[in-house]
Scaffold this motif. Sequence first.
Motif, PDB file in Angstrom:
ATOM      1  N   GLN A   6       5.937  -6.707   0.118  1.00  0.00           N
ATOM      2  CA  GLN A   6       6.212  -7.791  -0.876  1.00  0.00           C
ATOM      3  C   GLN A   6       7.782  -8.737  -0.287  1.00  0.00           C
ATOM      4  O   GLN A   6       8.726  -8.280  -0.378  1.00  0.00           O
ATOM      5  CB  GLN A   6       6.261  -7.760  -2.048  1.00  0.00           C
ATOM      6  CG  GLN A   6       5.428  -6.842  -2.749  1.00  0.00           C
ATOM      7  CD  GLN A   6       5.305  -7.071  -3.927  1.00  0.00           C
ATOM      8  OE1 GLN A   6       5.483  -5.584  -4.520  1.00  0.00           O
ATOM      9  NE2 GLN A   6       5.678  -7.767  -4.983  1.00  0.00           N
ATOM     10  N   ASN A   7       6.647  -9.830   0.909  1.00  0.00           N
ATOM     11  CA  ASN A   7       7.755 -10.357   1.400  1.00  0.00           C
ATOM     12  C   ASN A   7       9.049 -11.201   1.165  1.00  0.00           C
ATOM     13  O   ASN A   7      10.130 -11.677   1.239  1.00  0.00           O
ATOM     14  CB  ASN A   7       7.885 -10.394   2.800  1.00  0.00           C
ATOM     15  CG  ASN A   7       7.174  -9.534   3.972  1.00  0.00           C
ATOM     16  OD1 ASN A   7       7.861  -9.033   3.605  1.00  0.00           O
ATOM     17  ND2 ASN A   7       5.922 -10.474   4.668  1.00  0.00           N
ATOM     18  N   SER A   8       8.847 -11.771  -0.230  1.00  0.00           N
ATOM     19  CA  SER A   8       9.008 -12.841  -1.134  1.00  0.00           C
ATOM     20  C   SER A   8       9.711 -11.997  -2.172  1.00  0.00           C
ATOM     21  O   SER A   8       9.907 -11.447  -2.974  1.00  0.00           O
ATOM     22  CB  SER A   8       8.031 -13.531  -1.714  1.00  0.00           C
ATOM     23  OG  SER A   8       8.154 -14.953  -0.337  1.00  0.00           O
ATOM     24  N   LEU A  11      10.492 -15.822  -6.374  1.00  0.00           N
ATOM     25  CA  LEU A  11      10.037 -17.283  -6.780  1.00  0.00           C
ATOM     26  C   LEU A  11      10.509 -17.538  -8.046  1.00  0.00           C
ATOM     27  O   LEU A  11      10.126 -17.416  -9.372  1.00  0.00           O
ATOM     28  CB  LEU A  11       8.851 -16.401  -7.215  1.00  0.00           C
ATOM     29  CG  LEU A  11       7.601 -17.914  -7.062  1.00  0.00           C
ATOM     30  CD1 LEU A  11       7.370 -18.450  -5.553  1.00  0.00           C
ATOM     31  CD2 LEU A  11       6.284 -17.173  -7.439  1.00  0.00           C
ATOM     32  N   THR A 107       9.286  -8.466  -6.468  1.00  0.00           N
ATOM     33  CA  THR A 107       8.928 -10.153  -6.531  1.00  0.00           C
ATOM     34  C   THR A 107       9.746 -10.494  -8.045  1.00  0.00           C
ATOM     35  O   THR A 107       7.980 -10.182  -9.205  1.00  0.00           O
ATOM     36  CB  THR A 107       7.824 -10.837  -6.035  1.00  0.00           C
ATOM     37  OG1 THR A 107       7.598 -11.010  -4.944  1.00  0.00           O
ATOM     38  CG2 THR A 107       8.290 -12.452  -5.819  1.00  0.00           C
TER      39      THR A 107
END
Lengths: 113, 114
Positions: A6-8, A11, A107
């Motif tokens: 999960q690159n983020s 959010l 995230t």
Amino acid sequence: DQQVKQNSPSLSVQEGRISILNCDYTNSMFDYFLWYKKYPAEGPTFLISISSIKDKNEDGRFTVFLNKSAKHLSLHIVPSQPGDSAVYFCAATIIRGANNLFFGTGTRLTVIP
Amino acid sequence: DTAVSQTPKYLVTQMGNDKSIKCEQNLGHDTMYWYKQDSKKFLKIMFSYNNKELIINETVPNRFSPKSPDKAHLNLHINSLELGDSAVYFCASSLVRGGNNEQFFGPGTRLTVL
């Protein structure tokens, strides 16, 4: 060797808007995918899942999309609510394998009232 | 009527000690798991246990040993604790036979090794 990513890490979304959380995986043997929600000091709670034979699964405000060719899945939350603020983990498994879940790093979603 | 429970919730101990974390599930599940969440928040499988079959993650040191007295319990014993063992440990369970592999997690045990 992280097979689910999960690159983020975070959010932020306004209340009422759509939240889109993304997840990528590398192991083409994965055939079942899950999203978990986690509040501080609690264990992860199952949210929604999808089998690799489907490309979409919907449950109320939550929809998971799977793109097998891109090895990508996403979780859509609409409309987002402040109570949705939590850490969301994507997980993948091989149903006929050891059934272990391979998790992404999560995230952190913040829904702003 | 907690589905998956763990004790203790917090554990602070010295290096070199031996400690145990207990896990119980009342869901009638046939498979139980231990996961470790490290300082980078990465959740990683340590063990899964199904009907007396233990599947070990090879990266787990043999100082860690799961013990299952029955299908509803899977305890984690840790010998000669090291600083790097500090983490949050989660127990989970699922119904593999006839289930969808949705895993239910306990609240976690935060282990701090000094």
